[in-house]
Design a protein around this motif. Sequence first.
Motif, short mmCIF file in Angstrom:
data_model
loop_
_atom_site.label_atom_id
_atom_site.label_comp_id
_atom_site.label_asym_id
_atom_site.label_seq_id
_atom_site.Cartn_x
_atom_site.Cartn_y
_atom_site.Cartn_z
N ILE A 565 0.83 -1.21 0.00
CA ILE A 565 0.00 0.00 0.00
C ILE A 565 0.86 1.26 0.00
O ILE A 565 0.39 2.33 -0.36
N LEU A 566 2.13 1.12 0.39
CA LEU A 566 3.02 2.28 0.39
C LEU A 566 3.73 2.47 -0.94
O LEU A 566 4.47 3.42 -1.12
N ARG A 567 3.55 1.54 -1.85
CA ARG A 567 4.29 1.67 -3.12
C ARG A 567 3.40 1.41 -4.32
O ARG A 567 3.87 1.03 -5.38
N SER A 568 2.09 1.57 -4.17
CA SER A 568 1.27 1.36 -5.35
C SER A 568 0.27 2.49 -5.58
O SER A 568 0.06 3.35 -4.73
N ASP A 569 -0.32 2.43 -6.74
CA ASP A 569 -1.38 3.36 -7.12
C ASP A 569 -2.60 3.05 -6.24
O ASP A 569 -3.06 1.92 -6.17
N LEU A 570 -3.09 4.07 -5.56
CA LEU A 570 -4.13 3.81 -4.56
C LEU A 570 -5.55 4.01 -5.07
O LEU A 570 -6.50 3.91 -4.31
N ASP A 592 -0.23 0.91 7.91
CA ASP A 592 0.80 1.85 7.48
C ASP A 592 0.11 2.92 6.66
O ASP A 592 -0.55 2.60 5.66
N HIS A 593 0.22 4.15 7.07
CA HIS A 593 -0.51 5.21 6.39
C HIS A 593 0.20 5.59 5.10
O HIS A 593 1.37 5.94 5.13
#
Length: 834
Positions: A565-570, A592-593
Amino acid sequence: MPERVHKYLDGGSKPMKSATTRDIEVTTDRLSGSKKRKREDVDDNLSVRPRSNAPSSGSLASVEGLSKGFKPTNLTSAKGYEPQHQLTNGSTTKQSLPKSRLSPNSLANQSVQSPLKARANALWPLRKALPVWSRASEIRQGLRIKDIMLLVGETGSGKSTQVPQILAGEPWCKSRPVTLENAKQTVNVGGCIAITEPRRVAAITLARRVAEEMGTPLGASSPASRVGYSVRFDNSTSPCTKIKFLTEGMLLQEMLLDPWLKQYSAVIVDEVHERGVNVDLVLGFMRNIAAGRLEGRGGIPLKVAVMSATAEMERLGSFFEEGYVPSSNGVDPEENESDVSESEWSGISSSDEEHGTADSKGKHINGKQAEKSCAHVATCHIEGRQFPVTINYTPEPVQDFVDAALRTTFKIHYQEPMPGDILVFLTGQETVESLESLVNEYALGMSRDVPKMLVLPLFAALPQAAQQRVFQPAPPRTRKIILATNIAETSVTVSGVRFIIDCGKAKIKQFRTRIGLDSLLVKPISKSAAIQRKGRAGREAPGQCYRLYTEQSYLDLEPRNTPEILRSDLSHAILTMKARGVDDIINFPFLDHPPREALEKALMQLFQLGALTDTGTISEIGQQMAKLPLTVSLGRVLIAAAEPELDCVSEVIDIISCLSVENIFLNLTSEEKKEEAQSARRELYRREGDHLTLLMTVQAYAAENADRKAWAERHFVSHRAMQAVMDVRKQLRAQCQQSKSLKGEKPRQITPELATSLLKCFLKGFATNSARLMPDGSYKTIVGNQTVAIHPSSGLFGKKVEAIMYNEFVFTTKSYARGVSTVQMDWIGGALGI
DNA sequence: GAGCACTGC
């Protein structure tokens, strides 16, 4: 960045949309098509069976006898159970085991023993010997008193198969009628346990195994079934399913119909340490439900068990403790009248104390009163069973890991006795293939008295048959050398491996928010990945691991993989949340925000696609998009296709189906083959670009009724990919028929007018993925003015047209557009609204 | 004239 986007981030604060006015039964059949279809990746060859080569020791004789008559196979899924070598470890469980309410012994005694029951009885001693059973009582008591439990279970603990069975007989695990606050009618809440898995094979193999252990048929095959599974394209559950394995994505999909998950008494979230985007969303939703007032469940709590292989107890513990609001109406006191012996159970495990996180909360546990107002999270640590693996580091840093792997392979092969296969972790197809040819080349020079080597590549893009070779036993006096990518780290387990060679690197996909582009980069792995790779040698016997890096480099590695979630298109994750009633994205409980910039970018994109209104709430279009098993852009295109002036749903489905699976055109290596393929595919080629070419291909494949496999081979098209395309196509057609946007249309002739409609339709989702031709012959993106080249895999490679639209923007050696079609500038202008 | 780890609805 318009001001309103900031409002999306901060505005709106309803944590969970009330579902009291909705009472929709949860059935996934409607979405995924109810016809059960066996897929090649889950057929019997891949199912988990006791291995015939289970090493024997004194106590094992009877165990080997038990597995007679069952097809042996060397392959277990990553989530395979490990009872075989558990028993060979020589340890016995001394303490008396708790009686299971679901003990097949008791089931079987009630009636004549069927083969199913006999099998279950035979499995019972194996189950009892699993480490998790020594904790069964602790697990039961923990969840009787608390609603949330964290379970750390190392490899081989048996947690995935046993914990659901341990809990299924609990008094709180039954269906109860409740009257909801805002509704007159009575609904049933609870009765079923969900277990989420990150991968489909895992969900299916675990369900099979648990059904076997419980002596009940699986899933939809019989009304007597108590165990089922639900994965995309394959739902095997019945109304009496009590234990249901599903993928994380499926649980999220079910939440769209029922945010309160009313059919479940408990959700067990397995393999949390893998930290894909979906598991992070599931955890956030679980915390929201657990921390809320449960009005949508008539006050009945949803028990949550979080299972992980790595001890991130403190983080997960405080994650669930924060924001926990003790519910006054949460628990039926009667249900908790139980034989809880407080002395034998403590809410905080010793492992937590070691981490220094046991705080005052744990000390008050003396009775139910104190416990309800203090710590809400129980923890339990289950030891695993792994054989020791010795680690070897290189004394100096390695420049060329392919060369180092080559040397190490031969060193092991010459020095270490047989048997013992070697598993080499590499970064990708390219390094796998180059090491393959090097090993084969050097192996020619080996003397005759040295055992032979059998080199086997293993990566996801490899055809199924070639992958299967890895699981076949080697000929006599031959050592298998398996050259694998990350696929062998979690997805696939190969037996017989005693030696690991770990290059210490992996390809990681990283989304760069600012330029909206995905990069695939070779990066050092994390410590936990290194440990995971090492562990692949110790599953059946002691092993050895050769790390092609120094001990200091190991110590310098990041402790964990960066959560996806910290390294992808959200954009997809945010749409998922919005559609499930989470308006306030910034305050969603993320483990993890994600960075604010990434959230803003995704919100902007959703707004531009019309999925969000200008106040940041989800629009009708957004709701429709969220139901589709597609990326947000492709979802938007499909919705646009139903607009009367475009009217091309059927064709758009065909194209989208291709774009959402792997490349359907085979990658050919030799020049000769390439030319042959080019002429074979000529009839499929359209000069408008790749989108129309895909449409031609799907239509031709679908029209082939005789032998589709032969058709695919003739056209150098991947049959496996086309089968996946047809699965997606079928699912999308069913969904569009249900929403009335598709009526049984017949294939149409692709006229220039239809082609224009299709391309305009795609611009509704991909207007920002467009570029125009510059005087120097290069292309520059319309939004952002960046240089982009047409990827050589595209039919438009080397062509110069006014403007292009593309499906994907990726960075490899330079910035490439993939999946490209020609468009006109004024269409882009129209779509962008400029 | 490039080359793509792995999941999932």
